[in-house]
Write an enzyme that holds these catalytic residues in place. Structure first.
Site, PDB file in Angstrom:
ATOM      1  N   GLN A   1       0.820  -1.215   0.000  1.00 45.60           N
ATOM      2  CA  GLN A   1       0.000   0.000   0.000  1.00 45.60           C
ATOM      3  C   GLN A   1       0.852   1.262   0.000  1.00 45.60           C
ATOM      4  OE1 GLN A   1      -2.439   1.751   3.223  1.00 45.60           O
ATOM      5  NE2 GLN A   1      -4.206   1.279   1.938  1.00 45.60           N
TER       6      GLN A   1
ATOM      7  N   CYS B   1      -6.460   7.376   4.885  1.00 48.92           N
ATOM      8  CA  CYS B   1      -5.890   7.607   6.222  1.00 48.92           C
ATOM      9  C   CYS B   1      -6.333   8.964   6.773  1.00 48.92           C
ATOM     10  CB  CYS B   1      -4.370   7.533   6.159  1.00 48.92           C
ATOM     11  SG  CYS B   1      -3.623   7.842   7.778  1.00 48.92           S
TER      12      CYS B   1
ATOM     13  N   ASP C   1     -15.845  -2.115  10.756  1.00 44.12           N
ATOM     14  CA  ASP C   1     -16.556  -2.935  11.749  1.00 44.12           C
ATOM     15  C   ASP C   1     -16.796  -4.374  11.309  1.00 44.12           C
ATOM     16  OD1 ASP C   1     -16.542  -0.858  13.467  1.00 44.12           O
ATOM     17  OD2 ASP C   1     -18.692  -0.471  13.452  1.00 44.12           O
TER      18      ASP C   1
HETATM   19  C1  LIG Z   1      -4.056   0.384  13.954  1.00 41.52           C
HETATM   20  C2  LIG Z   1      -4.656   0.638  12.602  1.00 41.52           C
HETATM   21  C3  LIG Z   1      -3.835   0.978  11.545  1.00 41.52           C
HETATM   22  C4  LIG Z   1      -4.367   1.192  10.262  1.00 41.52           C
HETATM   23  N1  LIG Z   1      -3.534   1.467   9.224  1.00 41.52           N
HETATM   24  C5  LIG Z   1      -4.034   1.555   7.965  1.00 41.52           C
HETATM   25  C6  LIG Z   1      -3.170   1.689   6.833  1.00 41.52           C
HETATM   26  O1  LIG Z   1      -1.937   1.742   6.954  1.00 41.52           O
HETATM   27  N2  LIG Z   1      -3.754   1.755   5.614  1.00 41.52           N
HETATM   28  C7  LIG Z   1      -5.112   1.698   5.443  1.00 41.52           C
HETATM   29  O2  LIG Z   1      -5.600   1.761   4.308  1.00 41.52           O
HETATM   30  N3  LIG Z   1      -5.943   1.547   6.486  1.00 41.52           N
HETATM   31  C8  LIG Z   1      -5.435   1.458   7.729  1.00 41.52           C
HETATM   32  N4  LIG Z   1      -6.284   1.241   8.779  1.00 41.52           N
HETATM   33  C9  LIG Z   1      -7.725   1.125   8.535  1.00 41.52           C
HETATM   34  C10 LIG Z   1      -8.152  -0.333   8.374  1.00 41.52           C
HETATM   35  O3  LIG Z   1      -7.555  -0.931   7.254  1.00 41.52           O
HETATM   36  C11 LIG Z   1      -9.685  -0.454   8.269  1.00 41.52           C
HETATM   37  O4  LIG Z   1     -10.123   0.113   7.061  1.00 41.52           O
HETATM   38  C12 LIG Z   1     -10.404   0.228   9.428  1.00 41.52           C
HETATM   39  O5  LIG Z   1      -9.807  -0.087  10.661  1.00 41.52           O
HETATM   40  C13 LIG Z   1     -11.891  -0.157   9.477  1.00 41.52           C
HETATM   41  O6  LIG Z   1     -12.050  -1.504   9.718  1.00 41.52           O
HETATM   42  P1  LIG Z   1     -12.436  -2.092  11.187  1.00 41.52           P
HETATM   43  O7  LIG Z   1     -13.570  -1.203  11.701  1.00 41.52           O
HETATM   44  O8  LIG Z   1     -12.841  -3.496  10.888  1.00 41.52           O
HETATM   45  O9  LIG Z   1     -11.226  -1.963  12.042  1.00 41.52           O
HETATM   46  C14 LIG Z   1      -5.763   1.066  10.056  1.00 41.52           C
HETATM   47  C15 LIG Z   1      -6.580   0.720  11.143  1.00 41.52           C
HETATM   48  C16 LIG Z   1      -6.057   0.496  12.385  1.00 41.52           C
HETATM   49  C17 LIG Z   1      -6.972   0.102  13.517  1.00 41.52           C
END
Ligand SMILES: Cc1cc2nc3c(=O)[nH]c(=O)nc-3n(C[C@H](O)[C@H](O)[C@H](O)COP(=O)(O)O)c2cc1C
Length: 315
Positions: free
Chosen positions: A58, A88, A190
């Site tokens: 990425q 981000c 989520d």
């Molecule tokens: C600790 C952390 C780091 C993340 N880093 C990135 C990243 O580097 N690139 C990205 O596209 N999304 C990043 N995300 C977002 C996740 O890929 C995801 O889209 C987001 O957490 C929503 O999904 P969830 O609600 O299931 O956690 C990050 C999320 C978390 C929690």
């Protein structure tokens, strides 16, 4: 698939997730300028192994002029997909016009993606959010620009930049994006349990889901989700023995790739996630934070056997 997570989705965590069936995984976001400079930290983020496939790298950036240089450096690495981050929400990132800031400039994002599509030897994808804030939800428009640029698939986190990681996921908006595009749409946000993943599929019609926080300390979620969607089997948890075996395997990989001292520092956060929900765990966690010796850390992990076998499921 395993979603990209900065500071989390490194090679060991990707391998552990894959061992439970994650079919695709990503590096964390890597700045295109840092790639061009070939700095040590960036090389580490790009570290992979033959069993770490298929792999998406990425990219993060805002300036077209660094893209070609970064792609040149990337020809030295093996990977299968190039994903571009327009999602981000961190101010340090958006202040420089990168990440979710690009949602405010769909044309510019489209132009960046076009350059990537033209130069890249592997398929290019993009990760977006629903919009900058609730007054400027524009994922459909952004997604159409991205599709026009020739990308192969689109990832969407169903929250605005302003929401960060809180608040409700906008399933309706993801569906609008899915309905507007011909390319596959992979939904994020989520996907923390089998029921929430099912809800994501049902409400959006998405082609796949990316799992982020739901995999922290719970890489079993991939195995459980795959079984569930294959034959409806609801697996109701896993034993403490399996949990400990996985922690040790993960820990060994982290030490192998980072050395003892640094590896223990990195692994501490995973230990917290793996032991979430265990009653009376605090003294053991405190101990884990005090040691920087591999053998001692392993003894601490073994002490988990004294905890009641508990069943945490991804239901
Ligand atoms: C600790 C952390 C780091 C993340 N880093 C990135 C990243 O580097 N690139 C990205 O596209 N999304 C990043 N995300 C977002 C996740 O890929 C995801 O889209 C987001 O957490 C929503 O999904 P969830 O609600 O299931 O956690 C990050 C999320 C978390 C929690």
């Amino acid at each position: 698939m395993l979603a990209p997570m900065a500071g989390v989705s490194d090679l060991p965590f990707r391998l552990i997730s894959r061992s439970f069936g994650a079919p695709l995984a990503f590096t964390e976001m890597i700045d295109v300028r840092a790639i061009s400079h070939r700095d040590k930290r960036t090389r580490k983020m790009l570290m992979s192994s033959p069993d770490d496939r298929p792999l998406g790298v990425q990219l993060l950036g805002a300036d077209e002029k660094y893209l070609a240089g970064a792609l040149d450096v990337l020809t030295e690495y093996d990977f299968d997909l190039l994903d571009f981050n327009a999602a981000c929400p961190t101010p340090k990132v958006t202040r420089k016009g990168k990440g979710a800031a690009l949602l405010k400039e769909p044309r510019k994002l489209g132009a960046i993606l076009k350059v990537l599509v033209d130069y890249s030897k592997v398929p290019v994808t993009v990760k977006i959010r629903t919009g900058w804030d609730e007054d400027s939800v524009n994922a459909r428009e952004v997604a159409l620009y991205a599709e026009d640029a020739g990308i192969s698939a689109l990832f969407i986190h169903g929250r605005t930049k302003a929401q960060g990681y809180n608040g409700t996921v906008d399933y309706k908006n993801i569906k609008e994006v899915k309905d507007a595009l011909k390319i596959p749409v992979i939904a994020s946000g989520d996907n923390l349990s089998l029921l929430l993943i099912k809800k994501m599929f049902n409400e959006t019609g998405c082609d796949g889901v990316a799992i982020a926080r739901g995999a922290l300390g719970n890489p079993w979620i991939f195995r459980e989700a795959i079984r569930f969607f294959q034959d409806g089997t609801l697996m109701t948890g896993f034993s403490m023995d399996e949990r400990i075996a996985t922690i040790i395997k993960h820990f060994d990989l982290v030490i192998e790739y980072n050395g003892e001292e640094r590896g223990i520092g990195i692994f501490r956060k995973f230990f917290i996630w793996y032991t979430k929900g265990l009653r009376g765990i605090k003294p053991l966690r405190d101990k884990a934070f005090r040691t920087n010796k591999k053998d001692q850390f392993l003894e601490i992990v073994e002490e988990l056997r004294t905890f009641h076998d508990f069943h945490l499921s991804s239901l």
